[in-house]
Design a protein around this motif. Structure first.
Motif, short mmCIF file in Angstrom:
data_model
loop_
_atom_site.label_atom_id
_atom_site.label_comp_id
_atom_site.label_asym_id
_atom_site.label_seq_id
_atom_site.Cartn_x
_atom_site.Cartn_y
_atom_site.Cartn_z
N VAL A 237 0.83 -1.21 0.00
CA VAL A 237 0.00 0.00 0.00
C VAL A 237 0.86 1.25 0.00
O VAL A 237 0.59 2.22 -0.73
N LEU B 199 0.93 4.08 -2.92
CA LEU B 199 0.67 5.49 -2.66
C LEU B 199 1.83 6.37 -3.11
O LEU B 199 1.63 7.43 -3.70
N SER B 200 3.06 5.91 -2.81
CA SER B 200 4.23 6.71 -3.21
C SER B 200 4.36 6.80 -4.72
O SER B 200 4.62 7.88 -5.27
N GLY C 269 1.92 6.45 -6.87
CA GLY C 269 0.83 7.28 -7.36
C GLY C 269 1.10 8.76 -7.18
O GLY C 269 0.81 9.58 -8.07
N PHE C 270 1.67 9.12 -6.02
CA PHE C 270 2.02 10.52 -5.79
C PHE C 270 3.08 11.00 -6.77
O PHE C 270 3.00 12.12 -7.31
#
Length: 299
Positions: free
Chosen positions: A28, A32-33, A35-36
């Protein structure tokens, strides 16, 4: 007659996997990283791509369909920006000033950082923290006294004055970064060179500087970007004579002089001319920048 007790076979206990929650959390976090980073990349690349595409459009195409592709490549926009808006002259001015300021910054910063990293003398920490303390003061806090100092020194409205100011404001970061980098270099090489009869100046220029090449390239690129994009200092220290203006001043004057004419194609072409050298330098030296940033953190 007694018999020895035979060891009884026991069933193996099942091993319970306990790393699944950890793996899920790492997955996860990675998602998230990534995606950022993807979002950040899109926010950075898309405006540049839109600006570059718009530089080949006509003003009518920009106003009618700002997100569409150009019907034809209008290279005359770049020619009008280079000659008509004097972007070519401002480009060469910035190239001369930035080359001089970066060269001076790297020479003085590398020399000072090497002394702080390799030599012991009284007051070394005090002088080092005075250099590093310059990072805490933004440039706009010293604009008024800086204006009078440069003017009283006879360097107002000159490239030399701007080069010296650029170098002075870049020295704190350069010394801070290169001091940590020089400390990571092996001392055995320097000691062997001194034993072989190498002097201190020759040791620095012939042995230590080539070894510190990744860090020097990284800091030089950061200083180049900072000086190339600088607008406030040239606006204060270069006034009146537009033949000495920097590229940022020329672009600002071009955007203001448009008024209601709206020659956006020429403005986008000028912006593209200003951005291309920065992108070219980063693409050419991206590996050296990455290696320099990581090597300075490892001993």
């Amino acid at each position: 007659m007694t018999t020895l007790d035979q060891p009884t076979a026991t069933a193996p206990t099942p091993v319970v996997s306990r790393d699944r929650p950890v793996r899920r959390e790492l997955g996860v976090a990675n998602a998230l990283s990534h995606g950022f980073l993807l979002l950040w990349g899109l926010l950075t690349v898309l405006p540049l791509l839109w600006m570059f595409i718009s530089s080949f459009k006509t003003n009518g195409e920009i106003l009618a369909d700002p997100w569409g592709l150009p019907g034809a490549l209008h290279l005359d926009n770049w020619a009008r920006a280079w000659t008509g808006a004097h972007i070519g002259r401002y480009f060469l001015n910035s190239l001369v000033v930035v080359t001089g300021s970066v060269s001076l910054t790297m020479l003085m910063g590398a020399t000072a950082a090497y002394v702080f990293a390799r030599y012991e003398f009284r007051g070394r920490q005090v002088v080092y923290y005075l250099f590093v303390g310059g990072l805490m003061f933004p440039v706009f806090l010293a604009l008024v006294p800086l204006f009078f100092v440069v003017r009283n020194a006879g360097l107002f409205n000159t490239w030399l004055g701007l080069i010296l100011v650029y170098a002075a404001y870049s020295l704190p970061f350069t010394v801070f970064f290169l001091t940590a980098f020089f400390r990571t270099l092996p001392t055995s090489v320097a000691e062997a060179a001194l034993v072989d009869g190498c002097g201190h100046f020759r040791l620095f220029f012939r042995v230590m500087l080539p070894m510190a090449r990744p860090g020097l390239i990284s800091v030089a690129i950061f200083n180049f970007l900072s000086h190339w994009n600088q607008f406030l200092l040239p606006q204060v220290l270069l006034q009146g004579d537009d033949s000495k203006w920097m590229l940022a001043q020329g672009l600002f004057a071009l955007s203001v002089s448009q008024g209601y004419a709206g020659d956006y194609a020429r403005l986008f072409a000028g912006l593209s001319i200003a951005v291309l050298p920065v992108l070219a330098i980063y693409v050419a030296f991206q590996r050296q920048v990455q290696s320099g940033l990581t090597a300075g953190q490892l001993k």
